[in-house]
Each structure stands twice: as structure tokens, then as C-alpha cells.
Design a protein around this motif. Structure first.
Motif, PDB file in Angstrom:
ATOM      1  N   LEU A  59       0.974  -1.348  -0.097  1.00 11.00           N
ATOM      2  CA  LEU A  59      -0.395  -0.425   0.046  1.00 11.00           C
ATOM      3  C   LEU A  59       0.639   1.023  -0.170  1.00 11.00           C
ATOM      4  O   LEU A  59       0.297   2.319  -0.351  1.00 11.00           O
ATOM      5  N   PHE A  60       1.782   1.106   0.880  1.00  8.25           N
ATOM      6  CA  PHE A  60       2.966   2.379   0.738  1.00  8.25           C
ATOM      7  C   PHE A  60       3.945   2.740  -0.277  1.00  8.25           C
ATOM      8  O   PHE A  60       4.661   1.763  -0.139  1.00  8.25           O
TER       9      PHE A  60
ATOM     10  N   ALA B 101      -2.776  10.926  -1.143  1.00  8.20           N
ATOM     11  CA  ALA B 101      -2.813  10.653   0.922  1.00  8.20           C
ATOM     12  C   ALA B 101      -1.531  10.550   0.936  1.00  8.20           C
ATOM     13  O   ALA B 101      -0.520   9.802   0.675  1.00  8.20           O
ATOM     14  N   VAL B 102      -0.670  11.434   2.286  1.00  9.40           N
ATOM     15  CA  VAL B 102       0.458  10.865   2.864  1.00  9.40           C
ATOM     16  C   VAL B 102       0.807  10.948   3.623  1.00  9.40           C
ATOM     17  O   VAL B 102      -0.191  11.427   4.591  1.00  9.40           O
TER      18      VAL B 102
ATOM     19  N   VAL C 130       0.469   6.917   0.442  1.00 10.57           N
ATOM     20  CA  VAL C 130      -0.681   5.499   0.035  1.00 10.57           C
ATOM     21  C   VAL C 130      -0.807   5.398  -1.623  1.00 10.57           C
ATOM     22  O   VAL C 130      -1.233   6.509  -1.824  1.00 10.57           O
ATOM     23  N   ARG C 131      -0.602   4.097  -1.914  1.00  6.73           N
ATOM     24  CA  ARG C 131      -1.021   3.763  -3.955  1.00  6.73           C
ATOM     25  C   ARG C 131      -2.080   4.822  -3.970  1.00  6.73           C
ATOM     26  O   ARG C 131      -3.180   4.370  -4.009  1.00  6.73           O
TER      27      ARG C 131
ATOM     28  N   VAL D 279      -6.032   4.660  -2.840  1.00  7.26           N
ATOM     29  CA  VAL D 279      -6.241   5.986  -2.766  1.00  7.26           C
ATOM     30  C   VAL D 279      -6.319   6.965  -3.505  1.00  7.26           C
ATOM     31  O   VAL D 279      -4.661   7.215  -4.350  1.00  7.26           O
TER      32      VAL D 279
END
Lengths: 470, 470
Positions: B70-71, B92-93, B108-109, B141
Motif C-alpha cells: 500500500l505504501f 494521500a501522504v 498511499v498508492r 487512494v
């Protein structure tokens, strides 16, 4: 064939053996962000098969799948005091979105009890809406200081069940039903893993639960792995989120709840419970590939034969793969399938064509013998079931052989050096538990003398199962 | 029965109708964090069926499932210039993890091309490793300023395919194969949705692609919805991540790549393409519940009969549900199943027992008629297939009826007020496209005169399909 030692032997260094298997069998890589992992196709194939088998059991237990958001307002977490205390140190926090700083930071879900309750409080109106039985397949994030692939990763994949019931008894029984009919059934009958079913001590309970049921497996090095948990949440979250229903007699009652989860950690358990110095051993009922048919050489007649055998095995219901990559040396391919733990290898070369045979290699029971090629379709399904049973028996025997009955903290700590100890909870108690914890040894669960799950910590005859754990 | 108007009529306010259906049919709720959604069991059931049908087609096209984190380190995103420009405003960070500020923030991917390439660059060594065909089912996201449930949400669920090939031609052909054999086949034959297959103009292409293939559907209000895309990435990401392979003649060559995705947005498309003023109409091949058998009253004989009919339909291969909740008024339950778009309702009351009949209500073709209860098991599967075909035909007819052939920008804009326009690309061109965009009208795709997908923007006879879009 002479083999290079591809894996560090288990006896030499078990953690390194574990990492070697993951690398060499192509299960996963470390991700670029600390503690994350990339699950490669063979590893993901194992997880997909787990999902399918679990999902069928979860649905049979009456739960429907749904999906709740990844992002949870930070304020939700704080509403249940024990819950936030348990999870605060592990949270990942999003502070910026769409190029701006957010007014309220959001956390990446570490688990979903809070956000689920926010919606249960809306969805549950009357007793007619109960029980509400929900499951979700999702990723969750818990920042890990000492990550290890599959066992402790900052992001992992899991299923989390969340239910609401009208009474305490219904909730208690449902948590127990998931524990036994879903989790234990799956682990024993599909993963071929011996697991001990018990309840957690207060010290080891889920943050926010009133009771946690667990399944503990003994790994190849004698340590324990928690394979799944099912929690009675009581009314803790219901109170925090005011999750109430209109009862038949018109009262506004708080619901009783459960939550329960299993994760990609089970892949790690599978590796460490069944693996040996040659690699994985995948239980046949789980295996994405149950049998591989290998062409030893690339003649047309051999290739035709392996495809024919592959088709016949598939028709007999075997999940089969044909390996006709004869531009890669046969020995290398054979070692690779061995590493990957495929239960059966059927090897066919030019000489087999004359004799109408094939070499059948059993990964689980071990050994190889020539068999009539025509007999394979009848033989393989039977052997697969035999080897499924064998794996379960081996794991049970190991656990029994390496578990000692003891009476003192000192004896328990000693036994936990290479296996498990069983000690009467009356002899250990929370104080003894704390002393063991100082030495890295934990109470994995409390069980009844007869192997049942005790209804309370102080039920007479309760035994603590004590071990070092992953 | 007299019905209260549960839904805003489509003709009155289509967006409100859409939101009403989502609420009343129990498909989804808005999440607490802006732009997120909670997918409720009935909505998730639709997505699960989509996943199952798509997954089988993706595997048949040779791709294996895997899972990437995801990250993603922020630095990865910046390596491909167009890609970062396209996605930077939507990220989104995560800045804090485990109670500390992170040294490097992670995103966030929003999609996984970058992290996938980081690993493809390791996994691909020689031409023997190609083609590498990977798919993943995951959440992504993209921070949304104007969210709408299922259509544009900050978090959504999707599948994203990522492949690497030795040659340009192989990559091009694979992107086209996914476009037609996986996506179009699924949408037409399972979702019963008419879709136009074409290529995007340079303006509408995916950030980082050299060619984007798309499938566009016409919704009930005449607007377009992009249902899925398949991209040729050329060597853009391969260059950014140095993804190379050792060719047969010993060179170190860059791979050619594709990526392709479809998402929970398809649920929104399904609602808006097939829904009517009474609610959803679910195509039978997709429907989690194809037929519901309703007990009109709660006598034992009626309950026994509905269960018997339910069992017989299940045995005939129909996905069936028995509704014996006779403590809820029959009318309310009937309206609920109608809202949920279940293709067939079989209603049985005391009078039917005498006559040996049941009332068969068809949600898609409309109408109700008494039929012999004994005939249902033979009748229902046939009707389900008929109604599947009917839905596809209706959606095709609407698109044809509401598409105008035009020659000027003005005519195109006018036609797009209530439908689609087709205009020769030679007459429109990038300049005309820019003028339309000022009025909120976009080129959905370029198609050949014969409906084929053009190999380039300036292929002779290329026609632009122009519309307002979701």
C-alpha cells in the motif's frame, strides 16, 4: 542428482532457513517501506487458496462480506480506552491529502472495530436487525519495529469479522463457533496443522475484548505461533459508540459483540510448521498445484506424454501443472518444485515411454518409485489424501513429543527453550506469568485438562500452555 | 399494491435517483472521511461476483495474482515525469508511523506502476522471464474533491494488471487482448452492458502511457462512464526504473509494458445503466441472488412450499434465496426485492397451494403471471438467460437511439446535452476537443468507422465519440 545446499539447514539457523525458503521458493520480497512485503505469485496463490476455503466457511457461519474504509478519523480510536492504548503506538497517520494538510489527521486502520461500530450504530435499529454478521477481507497497517515477512509486517492482509447480537450468550456462542467451525476446521482439515484451542489470559487479550479465544500452532523449532483469534467484545464498543437496538419489549439495549481475524501470518505458519531442509511441504488440500508433471527431456513423444498425463490428472480432479520447460535443466526444475513443496512430482523421460511408467516422487511422505502411467489418475488423488492426513499427524506428534508437563515457573522456562510446557494455571497464575514474560516466555493459552476451552480463567483444572512465540 | 414513491424519478433528478437507489437498496454509505465509502453487504455481493468473473478471465489470459504494498516511497512517484504530474494533486501522504515522524514520507498508492517496476527490475533477468503477467486486487487512494459513491471515491477497490514483454508488438497485443477478451467480454456477457471500445486521445490518456484503450458505457441519462482502461506503457516506466532483460543475443534490452484496471466504479455503472424508477435491475449472470421465493403468509404449508421450491431452484443451478420473514409485511418485502433488482420473484400464498401455482414476477422484462409451481425449475433458468440478453439489447438500443452523427463542434456540444455525438476526428481534432472541453464535453474515445479500435489517432476514417461524462 547431486544438489547444492540451497537452504540453510533448519538445525543450523531456523530463522535463516525461514528467510531462505521465502526467497528461494519465490514467496515474497521485502517492500521498500520498512516492514512491508511484496507477496509474489506463488505466495499469493497460497493466500488465495486460504481465502477461498475460509470464505466458504465464514459464509456457512452466516456472515456476509462488506467493506469499510481504510481511513479512520483519529478521534474514533480514542473512544474505547483500552483499544486506543493497545493500538496507539502502532498507528500510521495521514496528515496530507490532495496537496493540503488535513484538518483532522486520519489513521490507516490497524483493525476496524471502531469504524464498524460507527455504522452498526446506524444500521441496527431493532431486534429484527440482529444478529448482524459481517466479515471483510482487507489490508491493515500496524507499524512494526521488528518486522519479519508474513509473521510481523507493517501491512498485512486479513479477514476481520464483526458481529452484533442481542444477548451475551449468543455473542459468546458465535465467537466460539467461529473459533471451532471456521478457524480450527480450516487449519486442521485444509492446512493440516495441529492447533491448540484455548483462551488468552487477561494479559494477552485483544485490546478492548472481554475474552479472546486463540489457536496456537507449534512451529518446527518448537516455538508457538498464534494462528488466529476470536474475541468476545462484551459491550465495550457498543457503549463507546452507543450501538443499541429496540428490544421486543420496547427497551433500548446495548448489543453484545464479537470480532475475529486471521491473516497472511498463516502463510508464515504454514512454512514453519510443515517445511523441511528441502523447502516447503504444502498440504494437498491447500496446494494451488497438487501435482506437477515434468518432461525430463524435450522429445516430442515425451512432451506429448506429459501433456496427456496432465490432462488425465486434471480430469481426475487434481490441480496439475505440466512442466515442459526443457530448455531449463531437469535437475534445476526438480529442485525448484521440491522447494515449492508441490505434493507430487510425476517425472517422465524417454525410457519411461518404452516401459509405460513414470517416476512418482512424494514430497510429503518422501520416496520415489516407478508406477504405471495409466494408474496415475486413480493413484494420485488417493495419495494426496493420505499425505494430507500424514502432515497433520506429523505436526500433532511433534507437538506432543515436545510438550512437557511441569509444575514450576523454572521448569516451564526450561521446557520453553525447545518446546512447550503445560502447567496448572493454579500453580502459575498472573504472577508466574509475569516472571516468565521477563524471560521472553508467554502463556499462549489456557486449556481445560481434557483439551476443552475453559469458560473462565479460574475454571477448575485449567492448564496454561507456555512457550516462546513468534 | 399501492406503493409510496420510494425513489426520486429518474426524469426528475437523475443524480438524486442514483443516490436514492444506493441508500434504499442498501448498497453503500458515505464513510466518515471525506470521499470514502462503506460498501454494504448487498453492494459488496455485486462486487464479489464481479471479482469472481473477472478473475477467471484474467487468469485465462495468463496473468497471476500477486500483492504489492500500500505504501510507496514518495521518491518512486517522481521518477516518471508525466506520471507524477498526473497523480501528485491526488495523493494521500503518511508522515507519521509508530509514534514518530518518518524520515521519508510515504504515499498511499494511487496506482502501482512505480512500485511494480521497482520489483520487475529485480525479477526480470533474461528473456526466459518474459512475458511477466501480474494482476493484483487491491484498494487505492486518490483524494477526490467532488466525490460520488462508487463513481469517484477517495478510496476504491480495483484490479490492476501489470505486464512486461520482450517486444513492442507483444505488449500492444496483450493490452488489446485484455481490452477485448477480459474487459469487453465480461461487461457484455456478464454485466449485460453495451460498451464502446476505442482509444483515448492524447489529452485523455493515462499519465505515463503511450496509448490508452477504453470501454465507454452510456448511462440512463445519456452521459458516458469510463468502465475500464488498458494501457500500452511503451518503455516509459522501464526507462525510469531500468527494467531490462538479457536478450537471446546477449543484449540488455528495456522491456515493453502494459497496465490495465477496472474498479468498484463498475458498480456505479451497473446502477446507472440498468436501473429504473423502481430501483436496480441486476443482470442474471451477475446477480448474487437470481431468484427470491417469497412466502406471502406464514402458514406452515406455505413455508414448507417456499422452501421446497427454493431447494428445487437451487438444484436447477439458480442462485436462490427464500424469504420467509413473514413478520415483515409482504408488500414491504416485495418492494425491497424490486429495489434490489433481483431478476425473478416467485411469490407463494395459501391460494397458490390449492391451485399448485406461484406468481412469477420478472424484474427485467416486467410483468407477472401465475405459473405451475412444478414448472419453475425448468422455466426460471431459461427466463434468466432471456432477460440477460434483453438487458444487453436495451442498453445497446438506447446508445444507438441517443447517439447523433455530426460534423461540427457546435452540433457535437448540442448532441451531448442528452446523449452522445459521433464526429469525424479529422473534423474535430485537438483544437475542437479543447473547445468542447471548455463546455464540459470530452472525447470519450476514438473508434474506426466500422467500430474497430484504430491503431493510431490519425488513422483514416477515425471517428470521435463525444459526450458529457461521469
Amino acid at each position: 542428482m547431486a544438489k547444492a545446499p540451497v537452504l540453510t539447514p533448519q538445525a543450523e539457523d531456523f530463522p535463516r532457513w525461514y528467510q531462505d525458503v521465502i526467497n528461494k521458493a519465490g514467496l515474497a520480497d521485502n517492500g521498500p517501506v520498512r516492514g512491508t512485503m511484496v507477496i509474489r505469485p506463488y505466495g499469493y496463490g497460497l493466500w488465495e487458496r486460504m481465502q477461498r476455503e475460509m470464505d466458504a466457511r465464514i459464509k456457512a457461519a452466516g456472515a456476509d462480506n462488506a467493506y469499510f474504509p481504510l481511513f479512520i478519523p483519529q478521534s474514533y480510536l480514542t473512544r474505547e480506552a483500552e483499544h486506543v492504548e493497545g493500538f496507539a503506538p502502532e498507528l500510521a497517520v495521514v496528515t496530507h491529502g490532495g496537496g493540503k494538510e488535513l484538518e483532522e489527521p486520519v489513521v490507516v486502520r490497524p483493525t476496524s472495530e471502531t469504524i464498524v461500530n460507527e455504522y452498526f450504530a446506524k444500521w441496527v435499529q431493532s431486534y429484527r436487525d440482529l444478529p448482524l454478521l459481517i466479515n471483510q477481507w482487507a489490508n491493515v497497517v500496524r507499524w512494526e519495529m521488528r518486522p519479519r515477512v508474513f509473521l510481523r509486517t507493517s501491512e498485512f492482509l486479513w479477514q476481520e469479522g464483526h458481529t452484533a447480537h442481542a444477548t451475551y450468550e449468543e455473542a459468546r456462542d458465535y465467537a466460539a463457533r467461529i473459533h471451532r467451525e471456521v478457524y480450527a476446521d480450516f487449519m486442521e482439515n485444509v492446512l493440516a496443522m495441529d492447533v491448540v484451542l484455548g483462551r488468552k489470559t487477561a494479559r494477552e487479550r485483544f485490546a478492548g475484548a472481554v475474552n479472546t479465544l486463540t489457536l496456537e500452532g507449534m512451529m518446527g523449532d518448537g516455538k508457538a505461533l498464534q494462528m488466529g483469534t476470536s474475541h468476545e467484545l462484551g459491550q465495550n464498543f457498543a457503549k463507546a459508540f452507543d450501538t443499541r437496538y429496540l428490544s421486543k419489549d420496547g427497551g433500548r439495549e446495548l448489543v453484545w459483540q464479537t470480532s475475529w481475524g486471521t491473516s497472511t501470518r498463516m502463510v508464515g505458519g504454514l512454512i514453519m510448521m510443515h517445511g523441511d531442509d528441502h523447502g516447503l511441504r504444502i498440504p494437498p488440500r491447500l496446494a494451488p498445484v497438487q501435482a506437477v508433471v515434468l518432461a525430463i527431456k524435450g522429445d516430442d513423444a515425451v512432451l506429448a506424454k506429459v501433456r496427456e498425463v496432465g490432462d488425465r490428472l486434471a480430469a481426475a480432479g487434481v490441480r496439475v501443472k505440466v512442466d515442459d520447460r526443457t530448455d531449463t535443466p531437469f535437475g534445476r526444475r526438480a529442485v525448484d518444485w521440491e522447494l515449492k513443496g508441490v505434493p507430487l512430482r510425476v517425472e517422465i523421460g524417454p525410457r519411461d515411454l518404452e516401459s509405460g511408467t513414470a517416476m512418482l516422487v512424494r514430497r510429503i511422505a518422501g520416496g520415489k518409485e516407478p508406477v504405471a502411467a495409466d494408474a496415475l489418475a486413480e493413484l494420485c488423488p488417493r495419495i494426496l489424501e493420505e499425505d494430507q492426513a500424514l502432515l497433520l499427524r506429523l505436526s500433532r506428534e511433534r507437538r506432543e513429543a515436545r510438550t512437557a508437563d511441569v509444575r514450576t515457573v523454572e521448569e516451564a522456562a526450561e521446557a520453553a527453550a525447545g518446546g512447550w510446557a503445560r502447567i496448572p494455571w493454579a500453580d502459575l497464575g498472573p504472577e508466574g506469568e509475569a516472571r516468565l514474560a521477563e524471560q521472553g516466555v508467554t502463556v499462549r493459552c489456557l486449556v481445560g485438562e481434557d483439551g476443552s476451552v475453559p469458560g473462565s480463567d479460574d475454571a477448575p483444572g485449567t492448564v496454561a500452555v507456555v512457550a516462546r512465540a513468534y
